[in-house]
Motif scaffolding. Structure first.
Motif, PDB file in Angstrom:
ATOM      1  N   THR A   7      -9.268  -7.058 -68.718  1.00 35.53           N
ATOM      2  CA  THR A   7     -10.310  -8.165 -68.489  1.00 35.53           C
ATOM      3  C   THR A   7      -9.502  -9.485 -68.562  1.00 35.53           C
ATOM      4  O   THR A   7      -8.462  -9.469 -69.317  1.00 35.53           O
ATOM      5  CB  THR A   7     -11.474  -7.901 -69.331  1.00 35.53           C
ATOM      6  OG1 THR A   7     -11.270  -8.448 -70.752  1.00 35.53           O
ATOM      7  CG2 THR A   7     -12.007  -6.713 -69.374  1.00 35.53           C
ATOM      8  N   PRO A   8     -10.196 -10.591 -68.200  1.00 34.13           N
ATOM      9  CA  PRO A   8      -9.793 -12.013 -68.446  1.00 34.13           C
ATOM     10  C   PRO A   8      -9.358 -12.402 -69.800  1.00 34.13           C
ATOM     11  O   PRO A   8      -8.529 -13.037 -70.310  1.00 34.13           O
ATOM     12  CB  PRO A   8     -10.495 -12.874 -67.722  1.00 34.13           C
ATOM     13  CG  PRO A   8     -11.216 -12.295 -66.871  1.00 34.13           C
ATOM     14  CD  PRO A   8     -11.174 -10.680 -67.252  1.00 34.13           C
ATOM     15  N   PRO A  60      -7.883  -4.922 -62.392  1.00 33.27           N
ATOM     16  CA  PRO A  60      -8.511  -5.383 -61.008  1.00 33.27           C
ATOM     17  C   PRO A  60      -7.750  -5.033 -59.924  1.00 33.27           C
ATOM     18  O   PRO A  60      -6.481  -4.813 -60.009  1.00 33.27           O
ATOM     19  CB  PRO A  60      -8.466  -6.864 -61.305  1.00 33.27           C
ATOM     20  CG  PRO A  60      -8.016  -7.519 -62.704  1.00 33.27           C
ATOM     21  CD  PRO A  60      -7.264  -5.906 -63.324  1.00 33.27           C
ATOM     22  N   ARG A 120      -2.189 -10.440 -64.053  1.00 32.22           N
ATOM     23  CA  ARG A 120      -1.887 -11.735 -63.732  1.00 32.22           C
ATOM     24  C   ARG A 120      -1.214 -12.021 -62.671  1.00 32.22           C
ATOM     25  O   ARG A 120      -1.754 -12.806 -61.737  1.00 32.22           O
ATOM     26  CB  ARG A 120      -1.134 -12.492 -65.181  1.00 32.22           C
ATOM     27  CG  ARG A 120      -0.937 -13.996 -64.837  1.00 32.22           C
ATOM     28  CD  ARG A 120      -0.113 -14.647 -66.033  1.00 32.22           C
ATOM     29  NE  ARG A 120       0.184 -16.045 -65.582  1.00 32.22           N
ATOM     30  CZ  ARG A 120       0.855 -16.837 -66.399  1.00 32.22           C
ATOM     31  NH1 ARG A 120       1.443 -16.538 -67.587  1.00 32.22           N
ATOM     32  NH2 ARG A 120       1.234 -18.015 -66.101  1.00 32.22           N
ATOM     33  N   SER A 172      -5.183 -11.956 -60.761  1.00 25.32           N
ATOM     34  CA  SER A 172      -5.909 -13.306 -60.909  1.00 25.32           C
ATOM     35  C   SER A 172      -4.945 -14.581 -60.508  1.00 25.32           C
ATOM     36  O   SER A 172      -5.406 -15.574 -59.802  1.00 25.32           O
ATOM     37  CB  SER A 172      -6.047 -13.505 -62.491  1.00 25.32           C
ATOM     38  OG  SER A 172      -5.065 -13.529 -63.150  1.00 25.32           O
ATOM     39  N   ALA A 204      -5.253 -14.595 -56.785  1.00 26.83           N
ATOM     40  CA  ALA A 204      -6.640 -14.906 -56.157  1.00 26.83           C
ATOM     41  C   ALA A 204      -6.792 -16.271 -56.369  1.00 26.83           C
ATOM     42  O   ALA A 204      -7.614 -17.057 -55.560  1.00 26.83           O
ATOM     43  CB  ALA A 204      -7.663 -14.153 -56.992  1.00 26.83           C
ATOM     44  N   GLU A 205      -6.278 -16.933 -57.291  1.00 35.28           N
ATOM     45  CA  GLU A 205      -6.650 -18.532 -57.572  1.00 35.28           C
ATOM     46  C   GLU A 205      -6.009 -19.170 -56.898  1.00 35.28           C
ATOM     47  O   GLU A 205      -6.421 -20.239 -56.154  1.00 35.28           O
ATOM     48  CB  GLU A 205      -6.234 -18.666 -58.873  1.00 35.28           C
ATOM     49  CG  GLU A 205      -7.230 -18.130 -60.095  1.00 35.28           C
ATOM     50  CD  GLU A 205      -6.724 -18.175 -61.577  1.00 35.28           C
ATOM     51  OE1 GLU A 205      -5.670 -18.746 -61.921  1.00 35.28           O
ATOM     52  OE2 GLU A 205      -7.321 -17.502 -62.448  1.00 35.28           O
ATOM     53  N   LYS A 223     -12.065 -12.276 -55.988  1.00 40.30           N
ATOM     54  CA  LYS A 223     -11.186 -11.166 -56.278  1.00 40.30           C
ATOM     55  C   LYS A 223     -10.225 -11.525 -57.662  1.00 40.30           C
ATOM     56  O   LYS A 223     -10.431 -12.709 -58.039  1.00 40.30           O
ATOM     57  CB  LYS A 223     -10.088 -11.303 -55.126  1.00 40.30           C
ATOM     58  CG  LYS A 223     -10.582 -11.154 -53.879  1.00 40.30           C
ATOM     59  CD  LYS A 223     -11.309  -9.716 -53.662  1.00 40.30           C
ATOM     60  CE  LYS A 223     -11.589  -9.175 -52.134  1.00 40.30           C
ATOM     61  NZ  LYS A 223     -12.263  -7.927 -52.178  1.00 40.30           N
ATOM     62  N   GLY A 224      -9.670 -10.493 -58.098  1.00 43.51           N
ATOM     63  CA  GLY A 224      -8.500 -10.679 -59.058  1.00 43.51           C
ATOM     64  C   GLY A 224      -9.174 -10.447 -60.574  1.00 43.51           C
ATOM     65  O   GLY A 224      -8.162 -10.681 -61.519  1.00 43.51           O
ATOM     66  N   ARG A 225     -10.445 -10.325 -60.849  1.00 39.17           N
ATOM     67  CA  ARG A 225     -10.858 -10.326 -62.375  1.00 39.17           C
ATOM     68  C   ARG A 225     -11.912  -9.202 -62.406  1.00 39.17           C
ATOM     69  O   ARG A 225     -12.595  -8.907 -61.368  1.00 39.17           O
ATOM     70  CB  ARG A 225     -11.376 -11.656 -62.611  1.00 39.17           C
ATOM     71  CG  ARG A 225     -10.424 -12.527 -62.847  1.00 39.17           C
ATOM     72  CD  ARG A 225     -11.164 -14.103 -62.866  1.00 39.17           C
ATOM     73  NE  ARG A 225     -10.149 -15.241 -63.079  1.00 39.17           N
ATOM     74  CZ  ARG A 225      -9.670 -15.532 -64.314  1.00 39.17           C
ATOM     75  NH1 ARG A 225     -10.006 -14.823 -65.393  1.00 39.17           N
ATOM     76  NH2 ARG A 225      -8.843 -16.467 -64.209  1.00 39.17           N
ATOM     77  N   GLU A 257     -15.011  -8.871 -64.275  1.00 36.90           N
ATOM     78  CA  GLU A 257     -16.127  -9.696 -64.648  1.00 36.90           C
ATOM     79  C   GLU A 257     -17.317  -9.526 -63.879  1.00 36.90           C
ATOM     80  O   GLU A 257     -16.985  -9.180 -62.607  1.00 36.90           O
ATOM     81  CB  GLU A 257     -15.743 -11.089 -64.873  1.00 36.90           C
ATOM     82  CG  GLU A 257     -15.286 -11.928 -63.795  1.00 36.90           C
ATOM     83  CD  GLU A 257     -15.108 -13.383 -64.022  1.00 36.90           C
ATOM     84  OE1 GLU A 257     -14.380 -13.420 -65.282  1.00 36.90           O
ATOM     85  OE2 GLU A 257     -14.563 -13.932 -63.156  1.00 36.90           O
ATOM     86  N   ALA A 313     -18.009 -10.243 -59.845  1.00 37.62           N
ATOM     87  CA  ALA A 313     -16.547 -10.038 -59.029  1.00 37.62           C
ATOM     88  C   ALA A 313     -16.690  -9.036 -58.159  1.00 37.62           C
ATOM     89  O   ALA A 313     -17.535  -8.090 -58.349  1.00 37.62           O
ATOM     90  CB  ALA A 313     -15.502  -9.850 -60.095  1.00 37.62           C
TER      91      ALA A 313
END
Length: 458
Positions: free
Chosen positions: A18-19, A59, A366, A370, A373-374, A381-383, A385, A388
């Motif tokens: 997770t983040p 993810p 990462r 994430s 995605a960022e 996407k990417g997390r 949570e 999402a």
């Protein structure tokens, strides 16, 4: 929680990435989304369940650098085969490059490409639009619903149909990208330097000399130009397949100085050295070329220090017939989307065996979830949570296996990693709450991957 009445799938795991880090927990999934991440399973008894056991639940991975060859080059690769390779590699989203036939240079071309792909992709997707050397100013008015990133092939690229060779046109592209808020992605090599060398001693005629004919100076000079253009105009730029220690230092210093400049490292630059090119020949003939051991060591150090923003495969297959042409005629490129995550995981575990595997898993998430995605504005996407997309990669960290050609899902049917003993294995890949790859049965799911709209919420 009222939403839990809509749960369709529960995934229990001892290693959710997770983040906030690796934790035990339960994912409640419904309608293609993660509805909740909880400590316990609170769904109704009739809901389908999956126990990930000791596997990491990452993810869904994002490969932001693939060439799936549609349209016009589907004898090398197509979306069905490319997306199979992606799914088998734990990838649920790809960003495809524009150097197709015809190249993807306009919103109309993007829509036509999307229509060709519909119903043929296991994975979600977006496209990097190409920068038209004759009309770089179009980036200033690019609709973000069409594309939020644009690819520039600088003059060191010899095979793309849309190389930006003129310095004034290159600067116009940076000005327009800054005005339009477009993320530039660049193949950054200086072709004039390569032409000087070729004029002096001829084009490379053996793989023992290939790296010397396409040396680091081409990348260093081009990256220096990009740094200056970013400084001058404020455009956001991402250097693809960075290959040398000096380039890593330049980009990292520029970013530390506050410039919006980032870089990607590929699996092959982390996995192979120029000694491998001498041995494997065309299989690792690449652009930029594979460098020496010191460069590879520097890229790994950068990875451990958190300096890159993304990992990419630069999945660019060619047929065996194309790769067995003469040294001067064989095209650069290799398949890699299937191998990317396991090759990087294998490298991390071998280089840093004392490292906590949870730290390595968070690093993988990462750079392959994430981070892209960022950078490329991929909502949902990417997390792992609540809210999402329910894209998951179940990854067994300790499994060992040998890659053979029979396991390659890219259309070309070969891999530079054949014969490698890999550490780590993708057990299942889940997109929108549905399994698209199952290692145990070697089966794939539905070809209903969607075109992602960066303007949508998520």
């Amino acid at each position: 929680m009222a939403e839990l009445n809509s749960v369709e799938l529960v995934v229990s795991a001892r290693r959710l990435v997770t983040p906030q880090g690796v934790r035990a927990g339960v994912l409640h999934i419904g309608g293609g989304r993660i509805l909740a991440v909880t400590d316990t399973d609170t769904a109704p008894a009739a809901v389908r369940r999956m126990d990930a056991g000791d596997a990491y639940v990452l993810p869904g991975l994002i490969d932001s650098h693939v060439h799936f060859r549609t349209p016009g080059l589907t004898h090398k690769e197509d979306w069905e085969h490319g997306s199979r390779a992606a799914a088998a590699g734990g990838v649920t989203t790809v960003l495809d490059m524009p150097n197709t036939v015809p190249p993807t240079l306009s919103p109309e071309a993007v829509r036509e490409k999307a229509a060709l792909i519909q119903g043929h992709s296991l994975v979600d997707h977006r496209f990097h639009i190409g920068v038209d050397p004759q009309r770089p100013e179009l980036l200033a008015e690019l609709d973000p619903g069409v594309a939020t990133s644009a690819k520039i092939f600088m003059a060191g690229h010899h095979t793309a149909p849309t190389v930006v060779r003129d310095a004034a046109q290159l600067e116009k592209a940076f000005i327009a990208a800054a005005e339009g808020g477009v993320q530039l992605v660049l193949h950054a090599e200086d072709g004039e330097l390569f032409s000087l060398l070729d004029g002096w001693w001829g084009e490379p005629d053996s793989y023992a000399r290939y790296e010397a004919h396409r040396p680091r100076t081409g990348g260093i000079a081009a990256v220096a130009k990009v740094v200056e253009l970013v400084r001058r105009h404020g455009a956001r730029a991402h250097i693809l397949h960075l290959s040398s220690a000096e380039e890593a230092d330049l980009v990292s210093a520029a970013r530390a100085a506050g410039l919006p400049l980032t870089f990607e490292v590929t699996g092959h630059h982390l996995s192979f050295t120029d000694a491998d090119t001498k041995r494997l020949g065309a299989r690792t003939r690449l652009s930029p070329a594979i460098r020496g051991q010191a460069d590879q060591d520097r890229l790994w150090a950068a990875l451990r220090a958190g300096l890159p923003s993304t990992l990419g495969s630069d999945h660019a297959p060619h047929t065996v017939a194309e790769k067995t042409r003469s040294v001067r005629q064989s095209p650069p490129g290799l398949p890699g989307v299937q191998e990317l995550a396991v090759a990087v995981w294998t490298g991390m575990r071998r280089r840093w065996p004392e490292e906590d595997p949870d730290v390595a898993a968070c690093r993988l998430a990462r750079y392959l979830a994430s981070g892209p995605a960022e950078l490329f504005r991929l909502p949902g996407k990417g997390r792992l949570e609540a809210g999402a997309d329910a894209d998951l990669t179940l990854f067994s960290p300790d499994a060992t296996w040998m890659l053979s050609a029979a396991q390659v899902y890219a259309k070309c049917g070969w891999s530079a990693y054949e014969g490698w003993t890999m550490t780590g294995e993708v057990l299942r890949t889940i997109r929108a709450g549905r399994v698209i790859w199952d290692r145990a049965t070697r089966t794939f799911g539905a070809y209903d991957g969607r075109l992602l709209d960066s303007t949508a919420g998520g």
